[in-house]
Scaffold this active site. Structure first.
Site, PDB file in Angstrom:
ATOM      1  N   GLY A  45     -17.816 -20.502 -54.529  1.00  0.00           N
ATOM      2  CA  GLY A  45     -18.117 -21.556 -53.559  1.00  0.00           C
ATOM      3  C   GLY A  45     -18.976 -22.709 -54.070  1.00  0.00           C
ATOM      4  N   ASP A 104     -26.365 -17.914 -45.757  1.00  0.00           N
ATOM      5  CA  ASP A 104     -25.974 -17.537 -44.393  1.00  0.00           C
ATOM      6  C   ASP A 104     -26.710 -16.252 -44.014  1.00  0.00           C
ATOM      7  OD1 ASP A 104     -24.665 -17.096 -42.003  1.00  0.00           O
ATOM      8  OD2 ASP A 104     -22.684 -16.788 -42.862  1.00  0.00           O
TER       9      ASP A 104
HETATM   10  P1  IMP Z   1     -24.390 -14.778 -47.271  1.00  0.00           P
HETATM   11  O1  IMP Z   1     -23.854 -14.437 -45.914  1.00  0.00           O
HETATM   12  O2  IMP Z   1     -25.677 -15.528 -47.170  1.00  0.00           O
HETATM   13  O3  IMP Z   1     -24.491 -13.537 -48.114  1.00  0.00           O
HETATM   14  O4  IMP Z   1     -23.323 -15.744 -47.926  1.00  0.00           O
HETATM   15  C1  IMP Z   1     -22.343 -15.271 -48.809  1.00  0.00           C
HETATM   16  C2  IMP Z   1     -21.266 -16.235 -49.087  1.00  0.00           C
HETATM   17  O5  IMP Z   1     -20.449 -16.291 -47.939  1.00  0.00           O
HETATM   18  C3  IMP Z   1     -21.640 -17.683 -49.347  1.00  0.00           C
HETATM   19  O6  IMP Z   1     -21.998 -17.915 -50.677  1.00  0.00           O
HETATM   20  C4  IMP Z   1     -20.324 -18.348 -48.997  1.00  0.00           C
HETATM   21  O7  IMP Z   1     -19.441 -18.302 -50.091  1.00  0.00           O
HETATM   22  C5  IMP Z   1     -19.818 -17.489 -47.860  1.00  0.00           C
HETATM   23  N1  IMP Z   1     -20.115 -18.107 -46.546  1.00  0.00           N
HETATM   24  C6  IMP Z   1     -21.121 -17.867 -45.695  1.00  0.00           C
HETATM   25  N2  IMP Z   1     -21.064 -18.654 -44.606  1.00  0.00           N
HETATM   26  C7  IMP Z   1     -19.954 -19.440 -44.799  1.00  0.00           C
HETATM   27  C8  IMP Z   1     -19.342 -20.511 -44.042  1.00  0.00           C
HETATM   28  O8  IMP Z   1     -19.784 -20.931 -42.957  1.00  0.00           O
HETATM   29  N3  IMP Z   1     -18.228 -21.053 -44.607  1.00  0.00           N
HETATM   30  C9  IMP Z   1     -17.693 -20.659 -45.803  1.00  0.00           C
HETATM   31  N4  IMP Z   1     -18.244 -19.679 -46.539  1.00  0.00           N
HETATM   32  C10 IMP Z   1     -19.357 -19.084 -46.038  1.00  0.00           C
END
Ligand code: IMP
Ligand code: MG
Length: 177
Positions: A45, A104
């Site tokens: 990403g 996130d």
């Molecule tokens: P985490 O939920 O903080 O572990 O995020 C993990 C990964 O989920 C991020 O690096 C993104 O690649 C993906 N991600 C989280 N939220 C979104 C969103 O709103 N759109 C697209 N990808 C997301």
């Protein structure tokens, strides 16, 4: 796919992205002057953000990549983090800056910080393009945040939904309909 298929609305325009990244480059240039900077991007990403950000940092720096997967598909967190590609080098003496697309739940970054901190780095900090505080499930604090986003699934500028939309030049809100 036509350009706006799947996009409910544009949240952050190309011009806003570029202005914020240029500003962040200036801040990082000051903060990392005289240090041995290694930018570590979390694939996939963050690949576009990384490419734009390094060109705004006016210092010698190195780049490496980690690949983790926490979202197997679609828009829901699987709740676990797999290291698909690791950094094999010793990080002794390096000031590591993790470059992330979005913070996130924080599950990914808390694992990545823990993992990299065990490799001997002088410091490990986080620079995230987007912060979605409403999603947080793990205690993680980003040192540098460019934009805070609402509780919506966002796509574009590297961020995907089931691997699509990464090529949009702006950040949009995904249309779930
Ligand atoms: P985490 O939920 O903080 O572990 O995020 C993990 C990964 O989920 C991020 O690096 C993104 O690649 C993906 N991600 C989280 N939220 C979104 C969103 O709103 N759109 C697209 N990808 C997301
Ligand atoms: Mg993703």
């Amino acid at each position: 796919m036509s350009d706006l298929d799947g996009v409910k609305s544009v949240l952050i325009t190309e011009a806003e992205l570029s202005a914020a990244i240029s500003g962040m480059g200036k801040i990082l240039t000051e903060d990392y002057r005289g240090k041995k900077l290694l930018l570590v991007s979390v694939l996939k990403g963050a690949f576009i953000f990384m490419a734009d950000l390094i060109r705004e940092i006016q210092l010698p720096c190195e780049v490496d990549f980690l690949c983790v997967s926490s979202y197997k598909d679609g828009v829901a967190s699987s709740g676990r983090v797999d290291f698909i590609k690791d950094i094999t080098r010793d990080l002794s003496g390096y000031d590591v800056l993790i470059v992330e697309d979005i913070l996130d739940t924080g599950l990914t970054l808390s694992e990545v910080v823990r993992h990299l901190s065990g490799k001997g780095a002088r410091s490990v900090r986080i620079c995230t393009l987007l912060d979605k505080p409403s999603g947080r499930r793990a205690e993680v604090f980003a040192d540098y945040i460019l934009f805070t986003v609402p509780d919506e699934f966002v796509i574009g500028y590297g961020l995907d939904c089931a691997e699509l939309y990464r090529n949009l030049p702006y950040i949009g809100i995904y249309d779930k309909e």
